[in-house]
Design a protein around this motif. Structure first.
Motif, PDB file in Angstrom:
ATOM      1  N   PRO A   1       8.525  12.675   6.452  1.00 39.91           N
ATOM      2  CA  PRO A   1       8.214  14.269   6.694  1.00 39.91           C
ATOM      3  C   PRO A   1       8.152  14.058   8.370  1.00 39.91           C
ATOM      4  CG  PRO A   1       6.240  13.470   5.386  1.00 39.91           C
ATOM      5  CD  PRO A   1       7.462  12.200   5.346  1.00 39.91           C
ATOM      6  N   CYS A   2       8.256  15.277   8.996  1.00 44.71           N
ATOM      7  CA  CYS A   2       7.935  15.590  10.325  1.00 44.71           C
ATOM      8  C   CYS A   2       6.466  16.039  10.304  1.00 44.71           C
ATOM      9  CB  CYS A   2       8.893  16.552  11.042  1.00 44.71           C
ATOM     10  SG  CYS A   2       8.572  16.913  12.557  1.00 44.71           S
ATOM     11  N   TYR A   3       5.883  15.411  11.658  1.00 46.37           N
ATOM     12  CA  TYR A   3       4.326  15.954  11.697  1.00 46.37           C
ATOM     13  C   TYR A   3       4.308  16.698  12.877  1.00 46.37           C
ATOM     14  CZ  TYR A   3       3.282  12.812   7.823  1.00 46.37           C
ATOM     15  OH  TYR A   3       3.143  12.212   6.494  1.00 46.37           O
ATOM     16  N   TYR A   4       5.543  16.849  13.738  1.00 52.71           N
ATOM     17  CA  TYR A   4       5.479  17.455  15.203  1.00 52.71           C
ATOM     18  C   TYR A   4       5.731  18.780  15.203  1.00 52.71           C
ATOM     19  CZ  TYR A   4       4.884  12.354  15.540  1.00 52.71           C
ATOM     20  OH  TYR A   4       4.800  10.861  15.251  1.00 52.71           O
ATOM     21  N   GLY A   5       5.876  19.634  13.908  1.00 54.63           N
ATOM     22  CA  GLY A   5       6.251  21.061  14.050  1.00 54.63           C
ATOM     23  C   GLY A   5       7.552  21.314  13.517  1.00 54.63           C
ATOM     24  N   VAL A   6       8.390  20.483  12.833  1.00 56.64           N
ATOM     25  CA  VAL A   6       9.611  20.819  12.008  1.00 56.64           C
ATOM     26  C   VAL A   6       8.947  21.142  10.564  1.00 56.64           C
ATOM     27  CG1 VAL A   6      11.783  20.529  11.249  1.00 56.64           C
ATOM     28  CG2 VAL A   6      11.279  20.080  13.636  1.00 56.64           C
ATOM     29  N   ASP A   7       9.061  22.201   9.869  1.00 54.06           N
ATOM     30  CA  ASP A   7       8.705  22.208   8.594  1.00 54.06           C
ATOM     31  C   ASP A   7       9.522  21.609   7.516  1.00 54.06           C
ATOM     32  OD1 ASP A   7       7.274  23.362   6.617  1.00 54.06           O
ATOM     33  OD2 ASP A   7       8.188  25.215   6.365  1.00 54.06           O
TER      34      ASP A   7
ATOM     35  N   HIS B   1      11.993  13.070  22.703  1.00 50.26           N
ATOM     36  CA  HIS B   1      12.503  14.392  22.253  1.00 50.26           C
ATOM     37  C   HIS B   1      12.849  14.467  20.724  1.00 50.26           C
ATOM     38  CE1 HIS B   1      12.514  14.658  26.629  1.00 50.26           C
ATOM     39  NE2 HIS B   1      13.484  13.801  26.651  1.00 50.26           N
ATOM     40  N   CYS B   2      12.837  15.500  20.224  1.00 50.48           N
ATOM     41  CA  CYS B   2      13.300  15.638  18.849  1.00 50.48           C
ATOM     42  C   CYS B   2      14.691  15.650  18.601  1.00 50.48           C
ATOM     43  CB  CYS B   2      12.581  16.832  18.158  1.00 50.48           C
ATOM     44  SG  CYS B   2      13.134  17.257  16.552  1.00 50.48           S
ATOM     45  N   ILE B   3      15.278  14.649  18.016  1.00 52.39           N
ATOM     46  CA  ILE B   3      16.755  14.890  17.887  1.00 52.39           C
ATOM     47  C   ILE B   3      17.295  15.715  17.074  1.00 52.39           C
ATOM     48  CG2 ILE B   3      16.847  12.966  15.929  1.00 52.39           C
ATOM     49  CD1 ILE B   3      19.067  11.980  18.340  1.00 52.39           C
ATOM     50  N   PHE B   4      16.273  16.235  16.102  1.00 50.20           N
ATOM     51  CA  PHE B   4      16.698  17.252  15.064  1.00 50.20           C
ATOM     52  C   PHE B   4      17.212  18.660  15.889  1.00 50.20           C
ATOM     53  CE2 PHE B   4      16.297  19.401  10.872  1.00 50.20           C
ATOM     54  CZ  PHE B   4      16.948  18.511  10.419  1.00 50.20           C
ATOM     55  N   GLU B   5      16.565  18.726  17.185  1.00 50.58           N
ATOM     56  CA  GLU B   5      16.978  20.049  17.762  1.00 50.58           C
ATOM     57  C   GLU B   5      18.613  20.201  18.103  1.00 50.58           C
ATOM     58  OE1 GLU B   5      15.105  22.566  19.055  1.00 50.58           O
ATOM     59  OE2 GLU B   5      12.908  21.806  18.502  1.00 50.58           O
TER      60      GLU B   5
ATOM     61  N   TYR C   1      14.333   9.231  22.171  1.00 49.53           N
ATOM     62  CA  TYR C   1      14.215  10.308  21.337  1.00 49.53           C
ATOM     63  C   TYR C   1      13.300   9.944  20.033  1.00 49.53           C
ATOM     64  CZ  TYR C   1      17.770  13.325  23.206  1.00 49.53           C
ATOM     65  OH  TYR C   1      18.375  14.202  23.711  1.00 49.53           O
ATOM     66  N   CYS C   2      12.743  10.941  19.244  1.00 50.82           N
ATOM     67  CA  CYS C   2      11.972  10.634  18.082  1.00 50.82           C
ATOM     68  C   CYS C   2      12.987  10.693  17.210  1.00 50.82           C
ATOM     69  CB  CYS C   2      10.957  11.978  18.022  1.00 50.82           C
ATOM     70  SG  CYS C   2      10.059  11.780  16.377  1.00 50.82           S
ATOM     71  N   LEU C   3      12.936   9.547  16.224  1.00 54.69           N
ATOM     72  CA  LEU C   3      13.666   9.494  15.310  1.00 54.69           C
ATOM     73  C   LEU C   3      13.070   9.489  13.770  1.00 54.69           C
ATOM     74  CD1 LEU C   3      15.956   7.064  16.754  1.00 54.69           C
ATOM     75  CD2 LEU C   3      16.521   9.328  16.477  1.00 54.69           C
ATOM     76  N   ALA C   4      11.768   9.720  13.888  1.00 52.45           N
ATOM     77  CA  ALA C   4      10.802   9.250  12.830  1.00 52.45           C
ATOM     78  C   ALA C   4      11.059   9.773  11.364  1.00 52.45           C
ATOM     79  CB  ALA C   4       9.327   9.990  12.995  1.00 52.45           C
ATOM     80  N   CYS C   5      11.736  10.957  11.294  1.00 50.79           N
ATOM     81  CA  CYS C   5      12.115  11.420  10.013  1.00 50.79           C
ATOM     82  C   CYS C   5      13.118  10.617   9.416  1.00 50.79           C
ATOM     83  CB  CYS C   5      12.517  12.896  10.156  1.00 50.79           C
ATOM     84  SG  CYS C   5      13.572  13.476  11.289  1.00 50.79           S
ATOM     85  N   PHE C   6      14.061   9.912  10.160  1.00 49.80           N
ATOM     86  CA  PHE C   6      15.082   8.888   9.708  1.00 49.80           C
ATOM     87  C   PHE C   6      14.632   7.566   9.644  1.00 49.80           C
ATOM     88  CE2 PHE C   6      17.578  12.139  12.273  1.00 49.80           C
ATOM     89  CZ  PHE C   6      17.576  13.068  11.337  1.00 49.80           C
TER      90      PHE C   6
ATOM     91  N   MET D   1       8.410  16.531  23.106  1.00 51.76           N
ATOM     92  CA  MET D   1       9.034  16.842  21.680  1.00 51.76           C
ATOM     93  C   MET D   1       9.976  17.867  21.522  1.00 51.76           C
ATOM     94  SD  MET D   1       6.604  14.595  19.378  1.00 51.76           S
ATOM     95  CE  MET D   1       7.394  13.333  18.934  1.00 51.76           C
ATOM     96  N   ARG D   2       9.309  18.850  21.671  1.00 47.20           N
ATOM     97  CA  ARG D   2       9.742  20.109  21.675  1.00 47.20           C
ATOM     98  C   ARG D   2      10.505  20.686  22.799  1.00 47.20           C
ATOM     99  NH1 ARG D   2       8.946  19.197  16.897  1.00 47.20           N
ATOM    100  NH2 ARG D   2      11.351  19.456  17.083  1.00 47.20           N
ATOM    101  N   PRO D   3      11.452  21.398  22.778  1.00 55.74           N
ATOM    102  CA  PRO D   3      12.174  22.024  24.008  1.00 55.74           C
ATOM    103  C   PRO D   3      11.267  23.000  24.916  1.00 55.74           C
ATOM    104  CG  PRO D   3      13.310  22.881  22.213  1.00 55.74           C
ATOM    105  CD  PRO D   3      12.107  22.136  21.778  1.00 55.74           C
TER     106      PRO D   3
HETATM  107 FE1  SF4 Z   1      11.881  15.798  15.231  1.00 56.25          FE
HETATM  108 FE2  SF4 Z   1      12.401  14.426  13.079  1.00 56.25          FE
HETATM  109 FE3  SF4 Z   1      10.674  13.671  15.082  1.00 56.25          FE
HETATM  110 FE4  SF4 Z   1      10.103  15.563  13.630  1.00 56.25          FE
HETATM  111  S1  SF4 Z   1      10.128  13.411  13.062  1.00 56.25           S
HETATM  112  S2  SF4 Z   1      10.178  15.404  15.936  1.00 56.25           S
HETATM  113  S3  SF4 Z   1      11.977  16.399  13.058  1.00 56.25           S
HETATM  114  S4  SF4 Z   1      13.113  13.647  14.885  1.00 56.25           S
END
Ligand code: SF4
Ligand code: AMP
Length: 450
Positions: A381-387, A235-239, A431-436, A177-179
């Motif tokens: 909300p993100c539960y994987y480390g993005v505030d 992977h977190c797409i927000f990165e 990719y993780c897209l959960a916040c969207f 998830m995080r790089p």
């Molecule tokens: Fe990244 Fe959004 Fe997934 Fe959090 S929920 S890891 S910000 S894509």
């Protein structure tokens, strides 16, 4: 959000850590720390503030070390305390261990409660302490086995560097998830959140550490331990959208080019007649360049950024956040007056930044303001480390695009579609897209407030 670094080198480790940590300062501005090992013992320097504030009075040049790790931290609301500052240290089984972690465990509270039930007391409010506790518990002389075993217990996002007196170890969760990057040349090996921390040391060779991979760097060189598990990368797409620096190359995607292409796509998706394309600096700049190039509408710096302000987003009260936006960004009347403006930013979260900016751009004389956002509505909300704030405070979780448009005062508003966003990655399914979307790759069932 956090940034991590681990270095083994013939050079001046403390200085190298300082440079590398400084280059990933954007991943956390609340606290910083380093651990240095002279081959026998670990020594720690850490504190609250930016890297150059924490180490301002430290004579790093004369601090001898063979290996070391470092951390920059941005604390969630209420957790900005000195006892949480990483790297964390633990003494167990005649050994010293230290850890720096980026990410967030979703089963932190239940694991912690289990430990508390058997009498464990914790010294921090961080899930990193729990990871370290499990690793030291499972350590029987083989650090890779201990980490693997701990990885069976913990669930969530973690990109970590661990330090023992004679080695550094990097490991990344099973979803990647995080790089986490591994860089090397003949003198130095570095594990870091982003390649800018590698390149600042003049090192050109680097690669992503894979999901589930453990990398040990010691006197025998670099040894990689891949996992036998079937990997479903998320992977977190927000990165790519916001978090990483524009020069980040993560999963074979360059953040600057990605953001520029987002801007191009956004014009194709939602063209508009206007006089100028202005970014919300710095996060919207590459996308505004892409939008301008694709549309032929001139690019202009319509907002002036105060470079000495931290991230407005992180302030704890709404009033503070609003003042912080004013302090950070000021409209340039000479550019904006009488013009139809396309304003480009990477995301709308609470809606504070966009509403304040549009109001002030209008006050500066703009005829029209068309807001273009290079990500879909942020609804979870993100539960994987993005505030990110609680769902109730995410404007898109309650309002439709048209309602948001009215609330922020834009003439038109368009979000980049999920399809357009993911089409710009090499492997859209990874990719993780959960916040969207709300489709959480790891169910965040145990999340509690700190
Ligand atoms: Fe990244 Fe959004 Fe997934 Fe959090 S929920 S890891 S910000 S894509
Ligand atoms: P908001 O004012 O809450 O709508 O926040 C949107 C602004 O915050 C945008 O300009 C983004 O660049 C920025 N942003 C988005 N996500 C984050 C985050 N997790 N941390 C800090 N800033 C962010």
């Amino acid at each position: 959000m956090s940034g991590v670094v681990g270095i083994k080198s013939n050079g001046n480790i403390s200085q190298q850590l300082f440079y590398s940590l400084s280059s990933i300062q954007h991943r956390g501005q609340d606290a910083a720390g380093i651990i240095l090992s002279d081959g026998k013992d670990l020594n720690r320097i850490r504190g609250m503030g930016l890297v150059n504030e924490v180490f301002a009075n430290e004579d790093l040049i004369d601090t001898k070390a063979e290996i070391g790790i470092g951390h920059v931290r941005s604390a969630p609301e209420g957790a900005n305390k000195d006892y949480n500052v990483e790297p964390l240290v633990s003494f167990a089984k005649n050994n010293e261990f230290s850890i720096a972690h980026d990410g967030n465990l979703v089963n932190y509270y239940s694991l912690k409660r289990k430990e508390e039930d058997i009498g464990m007391a914790f010294h921090t409010h961080t899930d990193s302490e729990l990871i370290l506790l499990l690793i030291t518990r499972y350590y029987e002389g083989d650090i890779v086995k201990a980490i693997r075993k701990a990885m069976e217990d913990i669930r969530g996002a973690y990109s970590c560097v661990l330090c023992m007196p004679d080695k550094i170890v990097g490991f990344r969760d099973y979803y990647g998830m995080r790089p986490l990057t591994l860089g090397w040349d003949e003198n130095t090996t570095i594990i870091a959140s982003e390649n800018c921390a590698v390149e600042i040391l003049d090192i050109d060779n680097y690669r992503d550490i894979e999901a589930g991979e453990i990398v040990v760097v010691d006197k025998d060189g670099i040894t990689s331990y891949k996992t036998d598990k079937e990997i479903k990368a998320k992977h977190c797409i927000f990165e790519h959208v916001y978090t990483a620096r524009p020069d980040a190359n993560i999963e074979d995607v360059n953040a600057y080019m990605f953001r520029r292409r987002c801007g191009e796509k956004l014009y194709e998706q939602a063209p508009v007649d206007a006089d100028l394309v202005c970014p919300v600096p710095d996060s919207g700049t590459p996308s505004a360049i892409g939008f301008a190039q694709r549309s032929g509408i001139p690019f202009a710096a319509g907002l002036v950024k105060n470079r000495y302000m931290g991230r407005t987003f992180i302030k704890s009260t709404q009033k503070e956040r609003e003042i912080a936006v004013r302090l950070k960004l000021n409209p340039q009347k000479s550019v904006i007056e009488g013009k139809r403006i396309v304003l480009v930013d990477d995301s709308i979260v609470r809606g504070t930044t966009s509403a304040k900016l549009i109001k002030r751009i209008r006050e500066a004389g703009a005829k029209e303001v068309h807001f273009r956002v290079t990500s879909p509505p942020f609804v979870n909300p993100c539960y994987y480390g993005v505030d990110t704030p609680h769902k109730d405070n995410l404007i898109a979780s309650k309002l439709s695009t048209e309602e948001i448009r009215k609330q922020i005062g834009a003439d038109t508003l368009e979000f980049l579609t999920l399809e357009n966003l993911t089409s710009l990655t090499k492997k859209p399914k990874d990719y993780c897209l959960a916040c969207f979307t709300g489709d959480y790759p790891i169910e965040p069932v145990e999340i509690e407030e700190i």
